[in-house]
Design a protein around this motif. Structure first.
Motif, PDB file in Angstrom:
ATOM      1  N   VAL B 159      -4.369   2.189   5.571  1.00 10.22           N
ATOM      2  CA  VAL B 159      -4.086   1.598   6.719  1.00 10.22           C
ATOM      3  C   VAL B 159      -4.566   2.564   7.780  1.00 10.22           C
ATOM      4  CG1 VAL B 159      -2.063   1.144   8.219  1.00 10.22           C
ATOM      5  CG2 VAL B 159      -1.859   0.965   5.673  1.00 10.22           C
ATOM      6  N   ILE B 198      -5.504  -2.597   5.764  1.00  9.85           N
ATOM      7  CA  ILE B 198      -4.868  -3.086   6.852  1.00  9.85           C
ATOM      8  C   ILE B 198      -5.363  -2.496   8.166  1.00  9.85           C
ATOM      9  CG2 ILE B 198      -2.647  -3.508   8.107  1.00  9.85           C
ATOM     10  CD1 ILE B 198      -1.325  -3.400   5.444  1.00  9.85           C
ATOM     11  N   ILE B 219      -6.535  -7.563   6.653  1.00  9.71           N
ATOM     12  CA  ILE B 219      -5.403  -8.017   7.728  1.00  9.71           C
ATOM     13  C   ILE B 219      -5.747  -7.027   8.888  1.00  9.71           C
ATOM     14  CG2 ILE B 219      -3.098  -7.932   8.227  1.00  9.71           C
ATOM     15  CD1 ILE B 219      -2.562  -8.189   5.163  1.00  9.71           C
ATOM     16  N   VAL B 273       4.054  -3.450   8.601  1.00 12.98           N
ATOM     17  CA  VAL B 273       3.269  -2.877   7.767  1.00 12.98           C
ATOM     18  C   VAL B 273       3.812  -2.390   6.428  1.00 12.98           C
ATOM     19  CG1 VAL B 273       1.719  -0.735   7.509  1.00 12.98           C
ATOM     20  CG2 VAL B 273       1.667  -1.999   9.537  1.00 12.98           C
ATOM     21  N   LEU B 276       4.069  -5.513   4.194  1.00 16.64           N
ATOM     22  CA  LEU B 276       2.793  -5.853   3.832  1.00 16.64           C
ATOM     23  C   LEU B 276       2.126  -4.947   2.626  1.00 16.64           C
ATOM     24  CD1 LEU B 276       0.626  -6.640   7.094  1.00 16.64           C
ATOM     25  CD2 LEU B 276       1.319  -8.373   5.389  1.00 16.64           C
TER      26      LEU B 276
END
Lengths: 323, 281
Positions: B159, B198, B219, B273, B276
């Motif tokens: 992330v 992400i 994403i 988040v 996900l």
């Protein structure tokens, strides 16, 4: 006569004088060979003095010379039977990037590059060589096509940057550049990238992820144009010459940094003074480097391509730096 | 690319820049929202992740504030720190680095390491605008690549909060440009191994950061109002001599034009988040 730069006027004046004298000799049947010889030696010396000591910004100006060969000129000079393919199959055909299939010394290759206009009308049609996202999408489409059919890719890069416009942003300029860079990195086909003129930032890198990266002698490649750099540093883009020094954007610097593999010498005075000779010099380099990457097994080729970029960067581990 | 943020274009979102300098919100009790002008009680502001309680405006966060909001007291193991070199011997660059280090307490414009977000292990990276505009030079590039490599080796998701991407760092010239390729390739390797990435775009994500790793998420999310784009608004305005449409290059603009998956307000970010990450475990 071709457009001359201020700094090369002494050369051109002498050259004109020699031509004039020659014509006079022809008509008057008098012997001036001694004088002509002297003048020629002088002009030779002058050329050396001037062209071998070009400042970085003079090189940038050479790269932008209006008579410098464009991508389509190079395609004419270096390839046979070029067929141009159009469009990104999605939105429109962007004239600021051209691409298609051609023969290089008998081998079919995919050739792609940004295209500047050779006159005002063409410049307007081609958006002054500033591509929109659809241009990069077309390039990516053609590169994937090349991969599918096992054709090597040759990119000829001459772009000051991707177009900074409203529509370009709406259609994802940043996104498509990222995609180009990422996809090109993993393509299972040989890629030869040649920076022929301007190598301006992401718009150039989007076509520049090659197995071998070559640069013409009077080309530049950097993260930002000297004008924009000067604008940021001093809020004065007229100080571009100073910024060009700082950015270390010449092929000499980039070779030293390990960013490019080789520098293609241009005819004395720049590519614009002799297109045919420029083509000849390029052809020799292209033949040599293509032969190497054509022979490399594809797995190895992609691994080497990734490894090449993986190691670029200068930094220190903190512990070491503080000891 | 960096220049966009240092000048003040006639552009609504750019007003936020003045906030960078006072990001610490001094001891006084109230802060005036730059967006709606109303006063916010500081404790309330902080509680909500520096959101205006009146209009929802997102104040700029520094990386450590954002990190705290994301890991919620869980462990964060940063990767070994790296220090910028000065490959071009660019005048003033070493001083600029030093000053930024003193002002922010960071080594460079990124913090990255192994984290747990809502019980899901991941590699978490956050870019900090207050360090030279959050620009990417060799250090940011290398740290990101190491992050993706670590994640690939341990089969972890990544992330990245591109919080404050001033783009490529001009002072490192071609080396900065090449970080775009290097990071895009690291994302590519991680992605090709079937792993999740992400990318969260926060204000502002532009230039070389947007045109490389930040655009390559499986994403892509954004915070409301974040400036997102390739060329800075001032450059676009100067080049095209056109009036920029309202909301040009905001997160909402990017969403409407199909460039991002969703806009997530900051106070819902961890939930979003976290969910996900859980779904991809």
């Amino acid at each position: 006569m071709i457009q001359a730069f201020e700094w090369e006027k002494p050369i051109l004046e002498l050259e004109a004088k020699i031509t004039e004298l020659r014509q006079f000799v022809d008509s008057a049947e008098m012997d001036f060979s001694k004088e002509i010889n002297t003048l020629e030696r002088r002009v030779e010396k002058l050329r050396k003095e001037i062209y071998e000591k070009l400042t970085p910004f003079q090189r940038v100006m050479m790269a932008r010379h209006p008579k410098r060969p464009t991508t389509l000129d190079y395609i004419d000079l270096l390839f046979d039977d070029f067929v141009e393919f159009h469009g990104d199959r999605f939105y429109r055909d962007d004239g600021a990037i051209v691409g298609g299939i051609a023969l290089f010394e008998g081998q079919p290759v995919t050739v792609i590059g940004p295209q500047k206009g050779r006159d005002t009308k063409e410049n307007i049609a081609r958006n002054f060589g500033l591509p929109h996202p659809e241009g990069y999408r077309k390039a990516l489409r053609l590169m994937k096509q090349a991969e599918k059919f096992g054709r090597p890719i040759i990119t000829l890069i001459d772009v000051v940057g991707a177009y900074p416009g409203i529509a370009a942003e709406e259609r994802g300029q940043g996104l498509v550049i990222a995609e180009c860079i990422e996809e090109m990195s993993f393509l299972r086909t040989p890629i030869l990238a040649i920076i022929t003129g301007e190598g301006g930032s992401g718009g150039a890198l989007a076509l520049g992820v090659g197995d071998r990266i070559l640069m013409l002698e009077h080309a530049w490649y950097s993260v930002i144009s000297p004008e924009m750099c000067a604008n940021i540093l001093w809020r004065d883009s007229s100080r571009a010459a100073e910024a060009a020094e700082l950015l270390r954007l010449t092929p000499t610097d980039l070779l030293k940094f390990g960013i490019i593999d080789d520098v293609i010498t241009e005819p004395l005075g720049g590519a614009h003074r002799d297109h045919a000779l420029t083509g000849q010099q390029m052809r020799a380099f292209m033949r040599r480097y293509l032969a190497i990457i054509n022979k490399t097994p594809l797995d190895q080729l992609v691994e080497q391509r990734l490894a090449r970029f993986r190691k670029i960067g200068q930094f220190a581990e903190k512990q070491l730096a503080e000891m | 690319m960096l220049n966009v943020f240092r000048s003040k274009p006639k552009y609504a979102t750019v007003k936020q820049h003045e906030r960078v300098e006072k990001k610490d919100f001094p001891d006084n009790l109230w802060t005036r929202c730059d967006c709606c002008g109303k006063m916010i009680y500081n404790k309330e502001l902080e509680k909500d992740g520096f959101l205006c309680v009146h209009c929802g405006h997102h104040f700029r966060l520094c990386a450590s504030q954002r990190l705290a909001k994301l890991v919620e007291g869980h462990d964060f193991q940063p990767f070994p720190p790296l220090i910028a070199a000065d490959p071009l011997t660019f005048p003033g660059y070493p001083e600029r680095i030093k000053l930024a280090q003193e002002q922010t307490g960071l080594d460079d414009a990124i913090i990255i390491g192994k984290a747990c977000v809502r019980d899901s292990p991941c590699v978490l990276g956050i870019i900090d605008f207050s360090f030279i505009g959050g620009s990417m030079g060799s250090v940011v590039g290398e740290q990101l690549v190491r992050g993706f490599e670590y994640a690939l080796e341990h089969r972890l998701p990544v992330v990245i909060f591109s919080g404050g991407g001033g783009g490529a760092r001009m002072h490192e010239g071609i080396f900065s440009l090449m970080q775009m390729a290097k990071t895009a390739q690291a994302v590519g390797r991680h992605s090709r191994a079937g792993l999740l990435y992400i990318s969260v775009l926060t204000h502002p994500t532009m230039g070389g950061i947007y045109a490389s790793f930040a655009s390559l998420g499986d994403i892509i999310l954004a915070e409301p109002g974040a400036l997102i784009g390739f060329a800075g608004p001032r450059i676009v305005e100067e080049t095209t001599r056109q009036k920029l449409p309202p909301g040009f290059q905001t997160a909402e603009f990017a969403l409407a034009h199909g460039m991002i998956d969703d806009i997530v307000p900051r106070n819902q970010m961890v939930d979003y988040v976290g969910r996900l990450l859980k779904w991809h475990r």
